[in-house]
Write a protein that holds these residues in place. Structure first.
Motif, PDB file in Angstrom:
ATOM      1  N   GLY A  41       0.835  -1.193   0.000  1.00 60.15           N
ATOM      2  CA  GLY A  41       0.000   0.000   0.000  1.00 60.15           C
ATOM      3  C   GLY A  41       0.866   1.238   0.000  1.00 60.15           C
ATOM      4  O   GLY A  41       2.084   1.152   0.036  1.00 60.15           O
ATOM      5  N   PRO A  42       0.227   2.384  -0.029  1.00 62.99           N
ATOM      6  CA  PRO A  42       0.981   3.626  -0.083  1.00 62.99           C
ATOM      7  C   PRO A  42       1.757   3.869   1.214  1.00 62.99           C
ATOM      8  O   PRO A  42       1.197   3.789   2.307  1.00 62.99           O
ATOM      9  CB  PRO A  42      -0.085   4.691  -0.319  1.00 62.99           C
ATOM     10  N   ALA A  43       3.045   4.123   1.085  1.00 64.56           N
ATOM     11  CA  ALA A  43       3.855   4.396   2.256  1.00 64.56           C
ATOM     12  C   ALA A  43       3.478   5.742   2.852  1.00 64.56           C
ATOM     13  O   ALA A  43       3.255   6.698   2.137  1.00 64.56           O
ATOM     14  CB  ALA A  43       5.339   4.399   1.858  1.00 64.56           C
ATOM     15  N   GLY A  44       3.387   5.776   4.152  1.00 65.25           N
ATOM     16  CA  GLY A  44       3.098   7.025   4.824  1.00 65.25           C
ATOM     17  C   GLY A  44       1.649   7.463   4.749  1.00 65.25           C
ATOM     18  O   GLY A  44       1.327   8.570   5.104  1.00 65.25           O
ATOM     19  N   ALA A  45       0.752   6.602   4.300  1.00 60.95           N
ATOM     20  CA  ALA A  45      -0.659   6.976   4.203  1.00 60.95           C
ATOM     21  C   ALA A  45      -1.254   7.057   5.607  1.00 60.95           C
ATOM     22  O   ALA A  45      -0.958   6.250   6.473  1.00 60.95           O
ATOM     23  CB  ALA A  45      -1.428   5.965   3.376  1.00 60.95           C
ATOM     24  N   LEU A  46      -2.061   8.054   5.833  1.00 60.13           N
ATOM     25  CA  LEU A  46      -2.732   8.206   7.113  1.00 60.13           C
ATOM     26  C   LEU A  46      -3.924   7.269   7.173  1.00 60.13           C
ATOM     27  O   LEU A  46      -4.651   7.103   6.211  1.00 60.13           O
ATOM     28  CB  LEU A  46      -3.194   9.637   7.310  1.00 60.13           C
ATOM     29  N   ALA A  47      -4.109   6.657   8.331  1.00 59.66           N
ATOM     30  CA  ALA A  47      -5.234   5.745   8.522  1.00 59.66           C
ATOM     31  C   ALA A  47      -5.998   6.167   9.771  1.00 59.66           C
ATOM     32  O   ALA A  47      -5.388   6.547  10.775  1.00 59.66           O
ATOM     33  CB  ALA A  47      -4.733   4.320   8.664  1.00 59.66           C
ATOM     34  N   PRO A  48      -7.309   6.101   9.738  1.00 59.79           N
ATOM     35  CA  PRO A  48      -8.083   6.471  10.930  1.00 59.79           C
ATOM     36  C   PRO A  48      -7.820   5.489  12.067  1.00 59.79           C
ATOM     37  O   PRO A  48      -7.596   4.311  11.842  1.00 59.79           O
ATOM     38  CB  PRO A  48      -9.534   6.415  10.454  1.00 59.79           C
ATOM     39  N   VAL A  49      -7.840   6.013  13.267  1.00 53.29           N
ATOM     40  CA  VAL A  49      -7.624   5.185  14.459  1.00 53.29           C
ATOM     41  C   VAL A  49      -8.892   5.210  15.300  1.00 53.29           C
ATOM     42  O   VAL A  49      -9.493   6.230  15.505  1.00 53.29           O
ATOM     43  CB  VAL A  49      -6.433   5.730  15.284  1.00 53.29           C
ATOM     44  N   GLY A  50      -9.262   4.033  15.809  1.00 51.99           N
ATOM     45  CA  GLY A  50     -10.380   4.002  16.741  1.00 51.99           C
ATOM     46  C   GLY A  50     -11.595   3.406  16.244  1.00 51.99           C
ATOM     47  O   GLY A  50     -12.243   3.041  15.496  1.00 51.99           O
TER      48      GLY A  50
END
Length: 50
Positions: A41-50
């Motif tokens: 997948g894309p390096a450094g991609a932001l992912a939601p937490v929670g």
């Protein structure tokens, strides 16, 4: 830059000479690592937490 005289400004300018090359080289290395990375997948991609 707020220095009292030109000599003081020149001392600091000399001290940081080459820093721009070091910074651009470090960024270049990070981009190469990113481009050579795995295909998970894309390096450094932001992912939601929670």
């Amino acid at each position: 830059m707020g220095h009292d005289n030109v000599r003081a400004a020149m001392i600091y300018q000399h001290a940081v000479r080459g820093a721009d090359k070091l910074i651009t080289d470090a960024i270049d290395q990070q981009l190469k690592k990113r481009d050579e990375g795995d295909d998970d997948g894309p390096a450094g991609a932001l992912a939601p937490v929670g």
